[in-house]
Write an enzyme that holds these catalytic residues in place. Sequence first.
Site, mmCIF file in Angstrom:
data_model
loop_
_atom_site.group_PDB
_atom_site.id
_atom_site.type_symbol
_atom_site.label_atom_id
_atom_site.label_comp_id
_atom_site.label_asym_id
_atom_site.label_seq_id
_atom_site.Cartn_x
_atom_site.Cartn_y
_atom_site.Cartn_z
ATOM 1 N N GLU A 1 0.836 -1.192 0.000
ATOM 2 C CA GLU A 1 0.000 0.000 0.000
ATOM 3 C C GLU A 1 0.875 1.248 0.000
ATOM 4 O OE1 GLU A 1 -2.716 -0.412 3.307
ATOM 5 O OE2 GLU A 1 -3.342 -2.390 2.611
ATOM 6 N N CYS B 1 3.773 8.434 0.258
ATOM 7 C CA CYS B 1 4.371 7.561 1.279
ATOM 8 C C CYS B 1 4.373 6.147 0.710
ATOM 9 C CB CYS B 1 3.519 7.641 2.549
ATOM 10 S SG CYS B 1 4.026 6.479 3.834
ATOM 11 N N CYS C 1 5.550 -6.409 7.532
ATOM 12 C CA CYS C 1 6.781 -6.104 8.263
ATOM 13 C C CYS C 1 7.000 -7.182 9.313
ATOM 14 C CB CYS C 1 6.691 -4.731 8.939
ATOM 15 S SG CYS C 1 8.250 -4.270 9.739
ATOM 16 N N CYS D 1 6.422 -4.420 15.896
ATOM 17 C CA CYS D 1 6.287 -3.379 16.929
ATOM 18 C C CYS D 1 4.874 -3.443 17.511
ATOM 19 C CB CYS D 1 6.577 -2.000 16.342
ATOM 20 S SG CYS D 1 8.232 -1.883 15.672
ATOM 21 N N CYS E 1 1.939 -1.059 16.073
ATOM 22 C CA CYS E 1 1.822 -0.862 14.624
ATOM 23 C C CYS E 1 1.079 -2.022 13.972
ATOM 24 C CB CYS E 1 3.234 -0.744 14.039
ATOM 25 S SG CYS E 1 3.278 -0.646 12.251
ATOM 26 N N GLY F 1 6.690 -1.944 6.106
ATOM 27 C CA GLY F 1 8.000 -2.592 6.032
ATOM 28 C C GLY F 1 9.152 -1.761 6.536
ATOM 29 N N GLU F 2 10.291 -2.428 6.644
ATOM 30 C CA GLU F 2 11.509 -1.802 7.145
ATOM 31 C C GLU F 2 12.482 -1.635 5.968
ATOM 32 O OE1 GLU F 2 12.801 -0.191 9.709
ATOM 33 O OE2 GLU F 2 14.592 -0.185 8.480
ATOM 34 N N SER G 1 12.562 6.249 6.519
ATOM 35 C CA SER G 1 12.354 6.052 7.954
ATOM 36 C C SER G 1 12.711 4.625 8.342
ATOM 37 C CB SER G 1 10.887 6.335 8.299
ATOM 38 O OG SER G 1 10.639 6.027 9.650
ATOM 39 N N ASN H 1 -2.123 6.338 16.765
ATOM 40 C CA ASN H 1 -3.360 6.078 16.007
ATOM 41 C C ASN H 1 -3.927 4.747 16.457
ATOM 42 O OD1 ASN H 1 -3.359 8.294 14.129
ATOM 43 N ND2 ASN H 1 -1.564 7.328 13.210
ATOM 44 N N CYS I 1 -0.263 6.679 9.886
ATOM 45 C CA CYS I 1 0.978 6.014 10.313
ATOM 46 C C CYS I 1 0.663 4.730 11.056
ATOM 47 C CB CYS I 1 1.763 6.902 11.274
ATOM 48 S SG CYS I 1 2.400 8.371 10.536
HETATM 49 N N1 SAH Z 1 9.601 0.511 9.496
HETATM 50 C C1 SAH Z 1 9.944 1.874 9.356
HETATM 51 C C2 SAH Z 1 9.123 2.553 8.304
HETATM 52 C C3 SAH Z 1 7.657 2.640 8.629
HETATM 53 S S1 SAH Z 1 7.357 4.247 9.162
HETATM 54 C C4 SAH Z 1 9.858 2.577 10.689
HETATM 55 O O1 SAH Z 1 9.284 2.022 11.598
HETATM 56 O O2 SAH Z 1 10.380 3.676 10.788
HETATM 57 C C5 SAH Z 1 5.946 4.041 10.109
HETATM 58 C C6 SAH Z 1 5.917 5.142 11.167
HETATM 59 O O3 SAH Z 1 4.635 5.086 11.777
HETATM 60 C C7 SAH Z 1 6.930 4.896 12.255
HETATM 61 O O4 SAH Z 1 7.522 6.119 12.642
HETATM 62 C C8 SAH Z 1 6.103 4.365 13.408
HETATM 63 O O5 SAH Z 1 6.689 4.675 14.648
HETATM 64 C C9 SAH Z 1 4.777 5.050 13.178
HETATM 65 N N2 SAH Z 1 3.641 4.286 13.695
HETATM 66 C C10 SAH Z 1 3.469 2.957 13.665
HETATM 67 N N3 SAH Z 1 2.302 2.617 14.242
HETATM 68 C C11 SAH Z 1 1.727 3.773 14.638
HETATM 69 C C12 SAH Z 1 0.492 4.079 15.290
HETATM 70 N N4 SAH Z 1 -0.377 3.145 15.636
HETATM 71 N N5 SAH Z 1 0.232 5.379 15.527
HETATM 72 C C13 SAH Z 1 1.091 6.366 15.161
HETATM 73 N N6 SAH Z 1 2.253 6.125 14.521
HETATM 74 C C14 SAH Z 1 2.566 4.845 14.279
HETATM 75 FE FE1 SF4 Z 2 7.750 -1.356 13.429
HETATM 76 FE FE2 SF4 Z 2 8.037 0.202 11.252
HETATM 77 FE FE3 SF4 Z 2 7.614 -2.431 11.006
HETATM 78 FE FE4 SF4 Z 2 5.646 -0.856 11.883
HETATM 79 S S1 SF4 Z 2 6.566 -0.791 9.868
HETATM 80 S S2 SF4 Z 2 6.285 -2.877 12.720
HETATM 81 S S3 SF4 Z 2 6.790 0.655 13.054
HETATM 82 S S4 SF4 Z 2 9.366 -1.466 11.942
#
Ligand code: SAH
Ligand code: SF4
Length: 367
Positions: free
Chosen positions: A104, A117, A124, A128, A131, A184-185, A216, A315, A358
Site C-alpha cells: 500500500e 508515502c 513487516c 512493533c 503498529c 516494512g523496514e 524512515s 493512532n 501512520c
Molecule cells: N519501518 C519503518 C518505516 C515505517 S514508518 C519505521 O518504523 O520507521 C511508520 C511510522 O509510523 C513509524 O515512525 C512508526 O513509529 C509510526 N507508527 C506505527 N504505528 C503507529 C500508530 N499506531 N500510531 C502512530 N504512529 C505509528
Molecule cells: Fe515497526 Fe516500522 Fe515495522 Fe511498523 S513498519 S512494525 S513501526 S518497523
Amino acid sequence: MTSIDKKTDTCPSHKDLKDMDKAGLAALMESLGEKPFRARQLYDWIFHKGVSSIAEMTDLALSLRERLTEEGYHLSTSELIQEHTSSDGSMKLVLGFNDGEQAECVLIPDDNRLTLCISSQSGCALGCEFCVTGLTGLGTGGNIGRNLTLSELIGQVRTGEALVRKGLFAGHITITNIVLMGMGEPLLNLDNVIKFIGVLTDQGGMGYAARRVTLSTAGIAPAIKELGSAMTGVNLAVSLNAATDEMRDWLMPINKKYPLKQLILALREYPLKKRRRITIEYVLIKGINDTDKDAKRLARLLRYVECMINLIPFNPFPCTDFERPEDSEVVRFQHLLLEEGYTAYIRASRGPDIGAACGQLGAKRRD
Ligand code: SAH
Ligand code: SF4
C-alpha cells in the site's frame, strides 16, 4: 541471524528490465554483445521517459528490441487494485504484484506539497507493539510477504504520478516529496532501496531531489552506517518511540538486537549535509511513554544527535489496549522538549478513516 530481521528474498523476474539499474542494464548489454550506449538508451527510456514497453523505445535498433522481446525481457507494471479516498483528501492505493503479494502507498496533499508515502516490504517482520503493519507480520492471508523489488518500488511512484496527472489532486501537478514510511523496514531491503533511491534521485532518471526524499527506519544500526556510506543525500528518520532499552525492547523488539547505545552511536556518526538534521519520530502512547520523565530521558538520550523531533500521537486500531493521549498531554510533552532546546513538532497522521495513517497500512490483511 534471528527470525526477527531475517531478510526475505525478493523474487524479481530476471527478465524485468525495470529491476535493473544502470549497472544491471550495462551488464545485460555487455552479455548480449551490445555497445555500452545501448544501456544508457534503455535507462533513459525506462526511468526517465517512463515507457511501459520495449516497443516504445523507438531509437533502439529494431533488431535489439526484437531480440529482447524474443528472449522474454519486458517491463513489469504494478496493478492498482484498490483506491480509497479519505475525507481529508489523502488517498490510499493498494497495488498487486505478480505473485499475489500486495503493498500500500498513500498520497497526501497539503497546501504546497503532495507527499507520496511508499512501502518497502509487503508487511513487516519487526512486530512493533503499536503498529498494525508489524502485528500483521510478513506472513498472513496466504501470502508469505517479502521485500519489494526495484520494479515494485518504482511502480508505486509511477502509479501515484499517473493519478496526479489525471488531476485528482486539485492544485497539485506533481508529487513533491517521497517518504519511505509505509509498510516494512526499508533497511532490511537495503540493496533494492539503495538502487531505488539512485534511480529516483538521478536527474537523468526519475528526477526527484534527494532532499525531498526521506527514509524512515526502526533503527537497524549497521544498515544506517551502510546507508550513510552510500551517500544518497536523502533524509533519515528514525522511529525511536522510547528512551530506555527496557521500554524499547517491549515496544520495538528489534531493539534487543540493536539497543539504544548502538543506535544512538550510529546516528551520531551518520554523515549529514550542511543544515540537515535527522528526524526522530516518537509515537506518543497514553500512560506508556508520554510522562514528564520520558520527555526528560528522551532529551538526555538525544543530547549529541543532530536532530529534530516529530511527535506522532498514537493512532488507535481494533484489539489494542494502547490509547492516544489527550491533546493537552501531547502539547505538554512537546513543551518539555522545547524547554530542553529541541525543535519538536506534533504531526497529525492523515487518512485515519481509510486505514492510511501512520502504522495502519496492511490492516485489511490482518482482518
Ligand atoms: N519501518 C519503518 C518505516 C515505517 S514508518 C519505521 O518504523 O520507521 C511508520 C511510522 O509510523 C513509524 O515512525 C512508526 O513509529 C509510526 N507508527 C506505527 N504505528 C503507529 C500508530 N499506531 N500510531 C502512530 N504512529 C505509528
Ligand atoms: Fe515497526 Fe516500522 Fe515495522 Fe511498523 S513498519 S512494525 S513501526 S518497523
